[in-house]
Design a protein around this motif. Structure first.
Motif, mmCIF file in Angstrom:
data_model
loop_
_atom_site.group_PDB
_atom_site.id
_atom_site.type_symbol
_atom_site.label_atom_id
_atom_site.label_comp_id
_atom_site.label_asym_id
_atom_site.label_seq_id
_atom_site.Cartn_x
_atom_site.Cartn_y
_atom_site.Cartn_z
ATOM 1 N N LEU A 185 0.812 -1.217 0.000
ATOM 2 C CA LEU A 185 0.000 0.000 0.000
ATOM 3 C C LEU A 185 0.846 1.268 0.000
ATOM 4 C CD1 LEU A 185 -2.791 -0.995 2.558
ATOM 5 C CD2 LEU A 185 -2.888 -1.053 0.054
ATOM 6 N N ARG A 186 2.142 1.149 0.081
ATOM 7 C CA ARG A 186 3.018 2.332 0.149
ATOM 8 C C ARG A 186 2.844 3.201 -1.099
ATOM 9 N NH1 ARG A 186 8.457 2.596 3.079
ATOM 10 N NH2 ARG A 186 9.236 4.669 2.562
ATOM 11 N N ALA A 187 2.728 4.492 -0.885
ATOM 12 C CA ALA A 187 2.533 5.428 -1.990
ATOM 13 C C ALA A 187 3.782 5.497 -2.861
ATOM 14 C CB ALA A 187 2.188 6.809 -1.451
ATOM 15 N N ASP A 188 3.571 5.599 -4.160
ATOM 16 C CA ASP A 188 4.668 5.787 -5.111
ATOM 17 C C ASP A 188 4.915 7.282 -5.253
ATOM 18 O OD1 ASP A 188 6.487 5.846 -7.153
ATOM 19 O OD2 ASP A 188 5.182 4.927 -8.657
ATOM 20 N N GLU B 275 -0.052 13.805 2.529
ATOM 21 C CA GLU B 275 -0.091 12.676 3.451
ATOM 22 C C GLU B 275 -1.335 12.681 4.325
ATOM 23 O OE1 GLU B 275 3.584 12.477 5.597
ATOM 24 O OE2 GLU B 275 4.770 12.023 3.807
ATOM 25 N N TYR B 276 -1.904 13.836 4.584
ATOM 26 C CA TYR B 276 -3.058 13.942 5.473
ATOM 27 C C TYR B 276 -4.392 13.895 4.721
ATOM 28 C CZ TYR B 276 -2.236 18.697 3.839
ATOM 29 O OH TYR B 276 -2.004 19.796 3.052
ATOM 30 N N LYS C 88 -4.749 4.727 9.933
ATOM 31 C CA LYS C 88 -4.152 3.478 9.464
ATOM 32 C C LYS C 88 -3.762 3.586 7.988
ATOM 33 C CE LYS C 88 -5.477 -0.398 11.254
ATOM 34 N NZ LYS C 88 -6.235 -1.592 11.689
ATOM 35 N N MET C 89 -4.545 4.333 7.210
ATOM 36 C CA MET C 89 -4.208 4.515 5.803
ATOM 37 C C MET C 89 -2.924 5.329 5.662
ATOM 38 S SD MET C 89 -5.011 3.841 2.675
ATOM 39 C CE MET C 89 -6.752 3.423 2.550
ATOM 40 N N ILE C 90 -2.781 6.387 6.453
ATOM 41 C CA ILE C 90 -1.575 7.216 6.377
ATOM 42 C C ILE C 90 -0.339 6.402 6.731
ATOM 43 C CG2 ILE C 90 -0.348 9.189 7.386
ATOM 44 C CD1 ILE C 90 -3.104 10.512 7.793
ATOM 45 N N PHE D 172 2.300 6.088 3.876
ATOM 46 C CA PHE D 172 3.464 6.928 4.170
ATOM 47 C C PHE D 172 4.088 6.472 5.489
ATOM 48 C CE2 PHE D 172 0.322 9.417 1.825
ATOM 49 C CZ PHE D 172 1.055 9.789 0.706
ATOM 50 N N PRO D 173 4.707 5.301 5.510
ATOM 51 C CA PRO D 173 5.225 4.756 6.773
ATOM 52 C C PRO D 173 6.310 5.611 7.409
ATOM 53 C CG PRO D 173 5.961 3.445 4.891
ATOM 54 C CD PRO D 173 4.917 4.373 4.374
#
Length: 432
Positions: free
Chosen positions: A87-90, A184-185, A367-369, A373-374
């Motif tokens: 799920l990490r954003a590209d 990110e938010y 949880k999505m953030i 965006f870990p």
């Protein structure tokens, strides 16, 4: 620290814990390690007679040093920690060029459909009846799919403020869904269930609903209507050309105000349309740190202010939204620099309003953030469950932000209407 490392350490210290208790301690250990860069044994050392209650108390005190002693314990939200690397954003920079474009049968001959065909000749074009599921289940792939459709329902509606919060009487016109930016938010990460960019081709039907409609006015001299709720108002405007119809429409209706709300500098269409006093172009602004680290692919403040000055010269009024304000070490100095750059750059007589709001988000969005965006730092703050069920900074921290920023903005921009929105009504009443 990985989730597995936190899980193994807690299991080693307290092997007899049940699933739910272990879950809470794992999350606390992980969040503290992420924020402070400490190993698990420094966060929760091995101790004689350690049990769940004493371990949780120690960890809450470290994770929430500002609010631990005063906040009710049911305000600390400690869901199961689940990080999925898929799920990490590209965050690779790329131009917007959808792989697949769906066009509803009813708008195949629309102006927007023609522009889309010309703009993306290499895309795979498909006709749809509007009922076919489109897009990827992964939000990060939403830009691969574009849907041109006829909107049938969400033409005009009151702004859906958080339940019980103080609103500003805003009215929405829903011109699109989805965005090219990766903030990110952004609530769309959790809210948007169709992972594609949706653009309506029937703008004329939207505008036809306005005359005769009943609008809320709020604390302003005229009703405000805006298009920046589910998409950035201008990020796709070179493609949609919505501004070419919206500006002259509202120019002929001075009893109303329309707001384009944006982070982009895509103002070519606005400049061609020519300005008018009751059309406000508003920019979301933040500290340079947050813009650089958490508002991916967006223009820096200097470029946003340059575009604002161009819009003002063309005859538009301006608005600005310090939303969300994010608390971190040095936030006062950073936000003061943003205000000073604005004051040094912008024409004072053109600024209509400035809103302020601190970061808040749903439990699901947290949880999505952390999955997309870990490495984020915005979740390192002390967020508690609040009056509307959302995660917010504690009352004292929010008061501190408003006590600093609102007087600064009112001194710097004495002609602008500076206000809070979507806040606890009791807190908003103190500052608005």
């Amino acid at each position: 620290m990985t989730v597995e490392t936190a899980e193994n350490y807690v299991a080693q210290l307290l092997p007899a814990l049940g699933v739910n208790k272990r879950r809470e301690l794992v999350r606390l250990v992980y969040e503290i390690a992420k924020r402070d860069g400490l190993p698990a044994q420094d966060i929760l050392p091995a101790q004689k007679n350690l049990n769940f209650e004493s371990a949780k108390k120690q960890l809450l005190a470290k994770r929430y040093p500002v609010n631990f002693k005063t906040a009710a314990k049911d305000r600390f939200y400690l869901p199961k920690l689940e990080i999925n690397p898929a799920l990490r954003a590209d965050l690779t920079p790329r131009a917007f060029y959808p792989k697949t474009v769906y066009i509803e049968t009813s708008v195949q001959d629309s102006e927007l459909a023609a522009r889309v065909r010309e703009a993306f000749p290499k895309a795979d074009f498909k006709e749809t009846d509007g009922k076919t599921q489109v897009g990827s289940p992964n939000f990060s792939h939403r830009l691969d799919t574009l849907l041109i459709h006829r909107e049938k329902y969400d033409f005009l509606k009151p702004c859906p403020c958080s339940c019980g919060s103080a609103g500003c009487g805003y009215n929405l016109i829903n011109l699109g869904f989805g965005c090219r930016f990766e903030c990110e938010y952004c609530f769309l990460q959790q809210y948007q269930n169709l992972h594609a960019v949706l653009l309506p081709a029937n703008l004329d039907e939207f505008l036809a609903k306005i005359d005769g409609a009943a609008f809320r006015k709020g604390p302003f001299d005229r009703p405000r209507i805006g298009s920046g709720e589910f998409t950035d108002s201008l990020v796709f405007d070179d493609l949609t050309r919505y501004s070419q119809k919206i500006v002259p429409f509202f120019r002929a209706r001075p009893q109303l105000q329309f707001e384009f709300k944006t982070k982009s500098v895509n103002i070519g269409g606005l400049l061609e349309a020519g300005g008018c006093e009751n059309v406000v172009v508003s920019w979301s602004v933040n500290s340079s740190k947050i813009t650089h680290e958490a508002e991916h692919f967006t223009p820096p403040l200097t470029e946003r202010l340059r575009a604002a000055c161009e819009a003002a010269r063309a005859g538009y009024r301006l608005g600005f939204h310090f939303d969300p304000v994010i608390v971190y070490d040095g936030w006062r100095e950073d936000y003061a620099r943003t205000v000073q750059e604005m004051a040094d750059t912008l024409p004072q007589d053109k600024i209509a309003w400035i809103s302020v709001g601190t970061l808040r988000f749903s439990r699901e969005l947290k949880k999505m953030i952390e999955n997309r965006f870990p490495d984020n730092t915005i979740l390192d703050g002390e967020f508690l469950l609040d009056f509307d069920g959302k995660m917010r900074y504690g009352d004292a921290q929010r008061r501190e932000v408003y006590q600093f920023l609102l007087p600064l903005l009112r001194r710097s921009f004495p002609r602008a209407h500076v206000y809070l929105c979507m806040e606890d009504p009791q807190l908003a009443a103190v500052f608005n």
